[in-house]
Design a protein around this motif. Structure first.
Motif, PDB file in Angstrom:
ATOM      1  N   PRO A   6       0.845  -1.207   0.000  1.00  0.00           N
ATOM      2  CA  PRO A   6       0.000   0.000   0.000  1.00  0.00           C
ATOM      3  C   PRO A   6       0.871   1.243   0.000  1.00  0.00           C
ATOM      4  O   PRO A   6       1.965   1.255   0.572  1.00  0.00           O
ATOM      5  N   SER A   7       0.395   2.316  -0.624  1.00  0.00           N
ATOM      6  CA  SER A   7       1.206   3.537  -0.699  1.00  0.00           C
ATOM      7  C   SER A   7       1.277   4.254   0.642  1.00  0.00           C
ATOM      8  O   SER A   7       2.257   4.937   0.927  1.00  0.00           O
ATOM      9  N   LEU A   8       0.228   4.144   1.465  1.00  0.00           N
ATOM     10  CA  LEU A   8       0.155   4.783   2.784  1.00  0.00           C
ATOM     11  C   LEU A   8       0.324   6.308   2.712  1.00  0.00           C
ATOM     12  O   LEU A   8       0.732   6.941   3.685  1.00  0.00           O
ATOM     13  N   VAL A   9      -0.029   6.902   1.585  1.00  0.00           N
ATOM     14  CA  VAL A   9       0.099   8.350   1.429  1.00  0.00           C
ATOM     15  C   VAL A   9      -0.991   9.058   2.226  1.00  0.00           C
ATOM     16  O   VAL A   9      -2.181   8.732   2.096  1.00  0.00           O
ATOM     17  N   VAL A  10      -0.599  10.014   3.041  1.00  0.00           N
ATOM     18  CA  VAL A  10      -1.547  10.849   3.776  1.00  0.00           C
ATOM     19  C   VAL A  10      -2.027  11.959   2.844  1.00  0.00           C
ATOM     20  O   VAL A  10      -1.217  12.658   2.235  1.00  0.00           O
ATOM     21  N   ARG A  11      -3.334  12.108   2.740  1.00  0.00           N
ATOM     22  CA  ARG A  11      -3.940  13.073   1.817  1.00  0.00           C
ATOM     23  C   ARG A  11      -4.665  14.139   2.645  1.00  0.00           C
ATOM     24  O   ARG A  11      -5.813  13.954   3.040  1.00  0.00           O
ATOM     25  N   PRO A  12      -4.008  15.276   2.897  1.00  0.00           N
ATOM     26  CA  PRO A  12      -4.546  16.242   3.855  1.00  0.00           C
ATOM     27  C   PRO A  12      -5.548  17.239   3.318  1.00  0.00           C
ATOM     28  O   PRO A  12      -6.128  18.007   4.083  1.00  0.00           O
ATOM     29  N   PHE A  13      -5.768  17.226   1.982  1.00  0.00           N
ATOM     30  CA  PHE A  13      -6.639  18.238   1.392  1.00  0.00           C
ATOM     31  C   PHE A  13      -7.919  17.620   0.859  1.00  0.00           C
ATOM     32  O   PHE A  13      -7.972  16.437   0.547  1.00  0.00           O
ATOM     33  N   HIS A  14      -8.930  18.443   0.715  1.00  0.00           N
ATOM     34  CA  HIS A  14     -10.325  18.077   0.512  1.00  0.00           C
ATOM     35  C   HIS A  14     -10.824  17.592   1.865  1.00  0.00           C
ATOM     36  O   HIS A  14     -10.104  16.929   2.621  1.00  0.00           O
ATOM     37  N   GLN A  15     -12.029  17.895   2.176  1.00  0.00           N
ATOM     38  CA  GLN A  15     -12.542  17.565   3.499  1.00  0.00           C
ATOM     39  C   GLN A  15     -12.706  16.070   3.708  1.00  0.00           C
ATOM     40  O   GLN A  15     -12.798  15.608   4.850  1.00  0.00           O
ATOM     41  N   ALA A  16     -12.714  15.311   2.623  1.00  0.00           N
ATOM     42  CA  ALA A  16     -12.771  13.861   2.745  1.00  0.00           C
ATOM     43  C   ALA A  16     -11.415  13.228   2.466  1.00  0.00           C
ATOM     44  O   ALA A  16     -11.318  12.019   2.254  1.00  0.00           O
ATOM     45  N   GLY A  17     -10.349  14.018   2.478  1.00  0.00           N
ATOM     46  CA  GLY A  17      -9.002  13.476   2.356  1.00  0.00           C
ATOM     47  C   GLY A  17      -8.732  12.787   1.034  1.00  0.00           C
ATOM     48  O   GLY A  17      -8.242  11.663   1.007  1.00  0.00           O
ATOM     49  N   ALA A  18      -9.027  13.468  -0.072  1.00  0.00           N
ATOM     50  CA  ALA A  18      -8.847  12.850  -1.384  1.00  0.00           C
ATOM     51  C   ALA A  18      -7.676  13.420  -2.171  1.00  0.00           C
ATOM     52  O   ALA A  18      -7.334  12.896  -3.228  1.00  0.00           O
ATOM     53  N   VAL A  19      -7.038  14.481  -1.652  1.00  0.00           N
ATOM     54  CA  VAL A  19      -6.017  15.181  -2.434  1.00  0.00           C
ATOM     55  C   VAL A  19      -4.695  15.219  -1.663  1.00  0.00           C
ATOM     56  O   VAL A  19      -4.655  15.556  -0.479  1.00  0.00           O
ATOM     57  N   VAL A  20      -3.612  14.873  -2.363  1.00  0.00           N
ATOM     58  CA  VAL A  20      -2.295  14.742  -1.756  1.00  0.00           C
ATOM     59  C   VAL A  20      -1.654  16.086  -1.455  1.00  0.00           C
ATOM     60  O   VAL A  20      -1.046  16.282  -0.406  1.00  0.00           O
ATOM     61  N   SER A  21      -1.770  17.013  -2.387  1.00  0.00           N
ATOM     62  CA  SER A  21      -0.927  18.209  -2.327  1.00  0.00           C
ATOM     63  C   SER A  21      -1.642  19.453  -2.836  1.00  0.00           C
ATOM     64  O   SER A  21      -2.688  19.377  -3.487  1.00  0.00           O
ATOM     65  N   LEU A  22      -1.033  20.590  -2.547  1.00  0.00           N
ATOM     66  CA  LEU A  22      -1.525  21.850  -3.101  1.00  0.00           C
ATOM     67  C   LEU A  22      -1.446  21.838  -4.617  1.00  0.00           C
ATOM     68  O   LEU A  22      -2.292  22.427  -5.305  1.00  0.00           O
ATOM     69  N   ARG A  23      -0.459  21.162  -5.131  1.00  0.00           N
ATOM     70  CA  ARG A  23      -0.298  21.094  -6.584  1.00  0.00           C
ATOM     71  C   ARG A  23      -1.454  20.314  -7.215  1.00  0.00           C
ATOM     72  O   ARG A  23      -2.049  20.759  -8.204  1.00  0.00           O
ATOM     73  N   GLU A  24      -1.782  19.163  -6.656  1.00  0.00           N
ATOM     74  CA  GLU A  24      -2.902  18.386  -7.179  1.00  0.00           C
ATOM     75  C   GLU A  24      -4.201  19.182  -7.042  1.00  0.00           C
ATOM     76  O   GLU A  24      -5.029  19.213  -7.962  1.00  0.00           O
ATOM     77  N   PHE A  25      -4.387  19.812  -5.887  1.00  0.00           N
ATOM     78  CA  PHE A  25      -5.556  20.645  -5.646  1.00  0.00           C
ATOM     79  C   PHE A  25      -5.663  21.730  -6.717  1.00  0.00           C
ATOM     80  O   PHE A  25      -6.744  21.994  -7.254  1.00  0.00           O
ATOM     81  N   THR A  26      -4.534  22.357  -7.050  1.00  0.00           N
ATOM     82  CA  THR A  26      -4.509  23.447  -8.027  1.00  0.00           C
ATOM     83  C   THR A  26      -4.825  22.954  -9.429  1.00  0.00           C
ATOM     84  O   THR A  26      -5.647  23.548 -10.147  1.00  0.00           O
ATOM     85  N   ASN A  27      -4.164  21.873  -9.857  1.00  0.00           N
ATOM     86  CA  ASN A  27      -4.421  21.328 -11.187  1.00  0.00           C
ATOM     87  C   ASN A  27      -5.887  20.954 -11.365  1.00  0.00           C
ATOM     88  O   ASN A  27      -6.502  21.226 -12.410  1.00  0.00           O
ATOM     89  N   ASN A  28      -6.469  20.312 -10.343  1.00  0.00           N
ATOM     90  CA  ASN A  28      -7.870  19.893 -10.425  1.00  0.00           C
ATOM     91  C   ASN A  28      -8.811  21.090 -10.462  1.00  0.00           C
ATOM     92  O   ASN A  28      -9.739  21.154 -11.271  1.00  0.00           O
ATOM     93  N   ALA A  29      -8.575  22.047  -9.547  1.00  0.00           N
ATOM     94  CA  ALA A  29      -9.517  23.149  -9.384  1.00  0.00           C
ATOM     95  C   ALA A  29      -9.550  24.076 -10.598  1.00  0.00           C
ATOM     96  O   ALA A  29     -10.626  24.553 -10.990  1.00  0.00           O
ATOM     97  N   PHE A  30      -8.395  24.366 -11.183  1.00  0.00           N
ATOM     98  CA  PHE A  30      -8.393  25.265 -12.332  1.00  0.00           C
ATOM     99  C   PHE A  30      -9.232  24.689 -13.471  1.00  0.00           C
ATOM    100  O   PHE A  30      -9.947  25.429 -14.161  1.00  0.00           O
ATOM    101  N   ASN A  31      -9.161  23.380 -13.693  1.00  0.00           N
ATOM    102  CA  ASN A  31      -9.974  22.782 -14.746  1.00  0.00           C
ATOM    103  C   ASN A  31     -11.436  22.691 -14.348  1.00  0.00           C
ATOM    104  O   ASN A  31     -12.335  23.090 -15.095  1.00  0.00           O
ATOM    105  N   HIS A  32     -11.689  22.183 -13.135  1.00  0.00           N
ATOM    106  CA  HIS A  32     -13.055  21.977 -12.674  1.00  0.00           C
ATOM    107  C   HIS A  32     -13.846  23.276 -12.655  1.00  0.00           C
ATOM    108  O   HIS A  32     -14.934  23.365 -13.233  1.00  0.00           O
ATOM    109  N   HIS A  33     -13.316  24.291 -12.006  1.00  0.00           N
ATOM    110  CA  HIS A  33     -14.084  25.505 -11.755  1.00  0.00           C
ATOM    111  C   HIS A  33     -14.003  26.548 -12.858  1.00  0.00           C
ATOM    112  O   HIS A  33     -14.937  27.323 -13.040  1.00  0.00           O
ATOM    113  N   HIS A  34     -12.868  26.601 -13.572  1.00  0.00           N
ATOM    114  CA  HIS A  34     -12.662  27.675 -14.558  1.00  0.00           C
ATOM    115  C   HIS A  34     -12.466  27.182 -15.989  1.00  0.00           C
ATOM    116  O   HIS A  34     -12.534  27.984 -16.920  1.00  0.00           O
TER     117      HIS A  34
END
Length: 525
Positions: free
Chosen positions: A243-271
């Motif tokens: 198992p990767s055992l990666v801690v995912r601290p972002f998104h309220q349900a803990g689905a995002v690893v990093s600020l970078r992943e959060f940024t890549n996803n959000a720019f496409n999703h929202h804008h």
């Protein structure tokens, strides 16, 4: 010079210097928010102040159709539309539920004090997972799955079941949070990598228990005893892959690893702004006529801007009754068990306060290796207040354990979410709903209402009383307190605030003056 003017001056100088190396169209008649982008590699030669200013500019940019705003041929997930013949063009170019739903990141992330990167009012809630629909319509006669009205199983979607409505959280102190998650991941992996077939071991980092990981005699992994991690970070029991055992601290349900992943996803999703690292160089998957809408260097700048935001602190008025209440509430908050999950502070050691891009644990579609750019999060030149190392350790007072916990009472609990983002859409697990959330980081919570993951509570007391499931004992203990003690717990929570811009101290009084806490002379309960 005032901070806003300084940022503007730095950005102007930065963009002027870029013009010599980046070919841009004539500015006459153009309507764009970001006339010049960073060239990949330029992030390593750009001064930190200018890089942060560029990141802030990207975060506050009001994107237009003349620079790639909108995604007429793709969903917010990045996948093609279910109905490619019905593009997301005017009057279908914006949709409050399935998105694009915002012109700017700062349109939702702006509280308190209008700070870009902050939280948001209920009006700024995001409908997480509705982006898997082309264009939400709730048209009873539309039977095409995920086009506008019915889900993957061709069942009618309602406003309550099409997505999970989530409150917009502030990104204050998020660089420290990401670095805590990285260090915990490293610790958990060190334990994992020391396990031989037939062995088991407790997964512990920074005093936090993540359960037990085991291997059978054949070397197959048994992760059923692991607690608090996303299913994406585990494996099915019996797999030979670790198992990767990666801690995912972002998104309220803990689905995002990093600020970078959060940024890549959000720019496409929202804008509808598609980054090259996720969608490829010189490609136009959303069919809007623009390529390279956000460079790798741009994403680094946007992530750094968020990572270097000021950390929250505390506001404690110089009123003896209030002081006594805050101090009593702080003690009761611990004695009734709230701090078993809302751990007051976690340690960053071994230079872990030096934030770097990219995060090595990023998932595919996000840069995870190659040249690295670092910034010391304790640097006094960054937005204040700042955390400082003491004896080689930075204590991060975020009031969290970064674990997932089920804080609901079961399927009928109105605080449960209709969908579980940890699983693939269309699966039974996805449709079963979700009650597990990352322990809310309480620093800054008091002046970032509304409260709870859905943002439907207007008081901290409502949020406290809504805790169930794994938190049921703490809630019962809170209810067993005297009325005064309950009020004191609320008064303690009210002290955890995002501080006014430019504040240099972590604990201040109502006038913004630094204060010692608890007072040197002590406080009697």
């Amino acid at each position: 010079m005032k901070p806003n003017r300084l940022v503007g001056s730095l950005l102007a100088i930065f963009l002027t210097s870029l013009s010599a190396t980046v070919t841009t169209q004539s500015a006459i008649g153009r309507e764009v928010s970001v006339p010049t982008h960073l060239v990949d590699g330029q992030e390593f030669s750009t001064p930190l102040d200018a890089l942060m200013a560029h990141g802030r500019h990207l975060f506050t940019a009001v994107w237009t159709v003349q620079e790639g705003g909108g995604r007429p041929r793709t969903k917010g997930t990045g996948a093609p539309l279910a109905d490619p013949g019905n593009a997301l063009e005017f009057p279908r170019n914006f949709n409050r539920i399935s998105a694009p739903d915002a012109n700017s990141c700062a349109g939702c992330h702006n509280a308190p004090f209008g700070i870009p990167g902050g939280g948001g009012d209920i009006v700024a809630n995001v409908f997480v997972l509705a982006q898997r629909f082309d264009f939400a319509t709730f048209d009873a006669f539309d039977t095409m799955p995920t086009r506008g009205s019915v889900n993957e199983a061709a069942l009618p979607a309602t406003l309550q079941t099409i997505a999970n409505s989530r409150n917009t959280l502030g990104m204050f102190g998020s660089g420290f949070i990401e670095m805590l998650a990285r260090q915990i991941t490293i610790d958990l992996r060190a334990t994992r990598d020391g396990l031989a077939p037939g062995q088991s071991a407790a997964l512990v980092s920074k005093g936090i228990s993540f359960g037990t990981l085991a291997r059978d005699a054949g070397g197959r992994w048994i992760a059923s005893g692991v607690r608090g991690l996303s299913p994406k970070s585990l494996v099915a029991d019996g797999s030979t892959a670790p198992p990767s055992l990666v801690v995912r601290p972002f998104h309220q349900a803990g689905a995002v690893v990093s600020l970078r992943e959060f940024t890549n996803n959000a720019f496409n999703h929202h804008h509808g702004i598609q980054s090259t690292e996720r969608f490829g160089d010189d490609t136009d998957p959303d069919g809007d006529g623009f390529t390279n809408e956000l460079t790798r260097a741009d994403v680094t700048a946007a992530a750094l801007f968020q990572a270097t935001m000021a950390v929250p602190g505390r506001v404690i008025p110089r009123d003896r009754d209030v002081e006594a209440a805050v101090w009593t509430g702080e003690q009761r908050f611990a004695s009734i068990g709230c701090t078993s999950c809302h751990i007051p502070a976690l340690p960053l050691a071994d230079g872990g306060w030096v934030y770097s891009e990219p995060n090595p644990f990023n998932p595919p579609g996000n840069v995870s290796s190659g040249p690295s750019l670092s910034v010391d999060l304790t640097d006094s030149r960054l937005p204040t207040p700042r955390l400082r190392p003491v004896n080689g350790v930075v204590m991060v007072p975020a009031y969290t354990d970064l674990k997932l916990h089920d804080i609901t009472s079961g399927a009928a609990d109105p605080n449960r979410e209709a969908l579980d983002m940890q699983f693939a859409p269309g699966t039974d697990a996805f449709a079963a709903g979700n009650g597990r959330f990352v322990t809310r980081k309480l620093w800054g919570t008091a002046n970032e209402p509304p409260f709870f993951h859905h943002g439907m509570f207007t008081t901290l007391r409502q949020a406290v009383l809504a805790h169930a499931g794994e938190a049921a004992n703490a809630t019962a203990a809170f209810n067993a307190l005297s009325s005064y003690e309950q009020d004191c717990v609320i008064e303690f929570l009210k002290s955890l605030q995002v501080l006014p811009p430019g504040t240099r101290h972590l604990v201040i009084d109502e006038r913004g003056h630094e204060r010692e806490w608890p007072p040197h002379e002590g406080i009697k309960n």
